[in-house]
Design an enzyme around this catalytic site. Structure first.
Site, PDB file in Angstrom:
ATOM      1  CG  ASP A 113      -0.232 -15.058  -4.667  1.00  0.00           C
ATOM      2  OD1 ASP A 113      -0.995 -15.749  -3.777  1.00  0.00           O
ATOM      3  OD2 ASP A 113      -0.968 -14.346  -5.066  1.00  0.00           O
ATOM      4  CG  ASP A 144      -9.253 -11.716  -8.448  1.00  0.00           C
ATOM      5  OD1 ASP A 144      -8.884 -11.157  -7.358  1.00  0.00           O
ATOM      6  OD2 ASP A 144     -10.096 -12.542  -8.766  1.00  0.00           O
TER       7      ASP A 144
END
Length: 657
Positions: free
Chosen positions: A167, A391
């Site tokens: 990311d 998550d």
């Protein structure tokens, strides 16, 4: 690095040839490390490490033993994870286990390196422990210790595959520069250069170890698939690969869809399709993207990376841990060609509300099992994200790991500019990022595609195993509810047939069934069989007897009612709560609620219940902790659904025992 031709197009035939080539000896200058030279594709001809900590959690779940032997990546997401902690193995412990599992054969050990300063600047659930200016600490306390352990000659025969800082660099492409999706934190990281320099340092230090294979995170198609994003993403990854001592030779490949849900392949439509002259790129789902799935994106990314200056031999990894999208809601074919949106939405496997949704997605399933060299340019399908690890938390939870509360993990959140203001699609009651999330794991098992036990193709002549553990979960004066343990099959069970005596009384895709219209105070015998897509039928399960209750109004009767309330409706999906109340005069042991929708509603996920859908009928059964209700007491469960057209009301039936 190997010659460019050795990697450029590794088809299945090339992979088979590579599997028998063996390993090349290293030069004398490298003998102190006793390492072997890097091979073209580290996964070909090699075993892959099974993390015993994850495996134990998976095996402890009902049905989890079917996947507990699958390899997953070890995540190093904070400094303390390197040495380990009470109840958790450290990096060296895992490497020692990998050497034992290898038993002298070629063997891959997978590790995620994930603790950049100012980590994950566009989200809060995985914010890291290091501040945006702490690059020296990242280098000396995180990367250097990891490199020192990986360079130990004891591990020289392992093929160590790293996923480098997911990311991070993609955030500098889409979430900076004053755009609608920019964040001050990402602007800071772009301005101070610590993402680029941190990644460069990691590549240089780890790339100097001959048996380490570095794969840079490259986002996913629903993030970077537009021309305006893909080119800049390749450029900034190349910049990082040349920063802080690194060179492109330190990059063996790229990994996409890390910890994400984008479908591997969308078989029911392609980017070149049109509907009544309108391109699918104009659909709301595709939204002008150049790609509709991860495999096409990965292959295109590789081509662009080589053109930008990366070695012609780089390969791609695709994280398939949670992008299967199987189960009863998986479309069987294309959508109707009444409009481009109907065509795409009716046929797409990915059932999220928007491709930018990333947190604990409702309806997701396990994807392709880890496989070496499955397609041109793809080194492997891998499970980077261990299935069952959250998550992010669905509400704020105090912690000492620097993990914040991100609204994208809240099932009631209506979205932001980064996901076009769509509902989050997140499951409720989720723990902190990385913590075990049993409800999610059970969903992933139920919606796995290929289905659990699937061989991945070929003819099917083997019948499913017979269902086991058939039990009576509740009876009333006129009904009986059953539950059983899922069957297995080499191409996947597609449903179950329930027999009352010799009469088939129902077919369901889940593992629960409620029979109604029975006579009070009567014993009924039930068996269950499983069937698969090829038409094979299992033997019958062991019989179970259900005795209905009395129809009289004497003392001690069990009964219940259920009230259904939509809590949020956004036109294509909704959430609802169901309140179950004990209307009898004695405590309940269990309850079952069922209803039949009048429209095309589809169940996407549920909480505080085990729910399944067959056609338009939904059956919801209590869990172990909420089946017992005192007389007059209530409990509640909820679910998330999708629909088109009208979200018509439903009439509920509740039975209790």
């Amino acid at each position: 690095m190997p010659s460019p031709l050795a990697r450029r197009l590794h088809t299945a035939a090339a992979a088979a040839a590579l599997a028998i080539t063996g390993l090349l000896p290293i030069t004398a200058a490298q003998s102190a490390h006793a390492a072997t030279a890097r091979v073209d594709n580290p996964y070909v001809g090699a075993g892959v490490y099974v993390n015993p900590e994850w495996s134990a959690k998976a095996a402890a779940e009902p049905g989890g033993s079917a996947v507990a032997n699958q390899p997953t990546s070890l995540w190093l997401d904070h400094i303390a994870a390197i040495s380990g902690s009470t109840g958790h193995l450290g990096l060296r412990d895992h490497l020692n286990n990998a050497v034992k599992q290898a038993a002298g054969r070629p063997f891959v050990f997978q590790v995620v390196v994930y603790d950049l300063p100012g980590r994950d600047c566009s989200a809060l659930s995985s914010n890291g422990e290091l501040g945006p200016t702490e690059l020296p600490r990242y280098e000396s306390q995180f990367i250097d210790p990891i490199a020192a352990i990986l360079a130990d000659p004891a591990y020289a025969n392992l093929r160590i595959v790293t996923t480098i800082e997911l990311d991070s660099l993609p955030n500098l492409v889409t979430n900076t520069g004053g755009t609608a999706t920019a964040t001050p934190a990402c602007d800071t990281m772009k301005a101070n250069g610590n993402y680029v320099n941190g990644v460069g340092y990691a590549l240089a230090k780890l790339g100097a170890i001959p048996n380490v294979y570095n794969y840079l995170d490259a986002g996913h198609h629903g993030w970077l698939g537009w021309d305006s994003n893909l080119g800049p993403a390749v450029d900034i990854l190349h910049q990082a690969a040349m920063a802080n001592g690194a060179t492109v030779a330190d990059v063996q490949g790229f990994v996409v869809n890390t910890a994400n849900y984008s479908a591997l392949k969308e078989p029911n439509f392609s980017i070149g399709d049109t509907v009544n002259g309108t391109s699918v790129r104009q659909s709301k789902w595709v939204d002008w993207n150049q790609y509709v799935d991860e495999q096409s994106y990965a292959q295109a990314f590789r081509t662009k990376a080589v053109a930008a200056g990366f070695d012609a031999g780089v390969g791609m990894l695709i994280d398939t841990s949670r992008n299967g999208w199987g189960g009863p809601n998986r479309p069987a074919g294309p959508g109707p060609k009444t409009s481009v949106d109907a065509y795409v939405d009716g046929g797409r496997l990915d059932r999220r509300f928007q491709t930018g949704n990333w947190c604990n997605q409702a309806g997701a399933g396990l994807g392709e099992r880890p496989t070496a060299a499955p397609a041109t340019g793809i080194d492997a399908y891998v499970w980077v994200k261990p299935p069952g690890e959250s998550d992010g938390a669905s509400q704020a939870i105090p912690n000492d790991q620097g993990k914040g509360f991100d609204r994208m993990c809240d099932p009631t959140y209506t979205g932001n500019a980064r996901n076009n203001f769509k509902m989050s699609g997140a499951l409720p009651n989720a723990p902190l990022a990385g913590d075990w999330f049993s409800a999610q794991f059970q969903q992933l098992l139920a919606n796995a595609y290929p289905p659990l036990g699937s061989s991945g193709g070929g003819s099917d002549t083997v019948a499913p195993t017979a269902p086991t553990g058939v039990t009576v979960t509740g009876t009333t004066a006129s009904g009986a509810s059953l539950a059983w343990t899922a069957s297995t099959d080499n191409v996947g069970v597609t449903g179950y047939d329930v027999y009352r005596g010799a009469t088939k009384v129902g077919t369901v895709t889940g593992t629960t069934f409620t029979d109604t219209g029975l006579t009070a105070s009567t014993a009924y015998s039930y068996t269950v069989t499983a069937h698969d897509a090829a038409g094979n039928v299992s033997a019958a399960s062991a019989a179970v007897t259900a005795t209905t209750g009395s129809s009289g109004g004497g003392t001690g009767n069990a009964g219940c009612s259920a009230a259904y309330a939509v809590t949020n409706d956004w036109g294509s999906g909704f959430t609802a709560n169901v309140t179950v109340t004990n209307t009898g005069t004695s405590p309940t042991k269990s309850w079952v609620v069922s209803w039949k929708w009048g429209g095309n509603q589809q169940l996407a996920g549920s909480w505080n219940t085990t729910a399944s859908q067959s056609g338009t009928t939904v059956t919801a059964t209590n869990l172990s902790y909420n089946g017992a209700l005192a007389a007059g007491a209530s409990t509640a469960f909820g679910f998330q659904g999708s629909y088109s057209g009208s979200n018509s009301a439903a009439t509920l039936t509740c039975t209790a025992s």
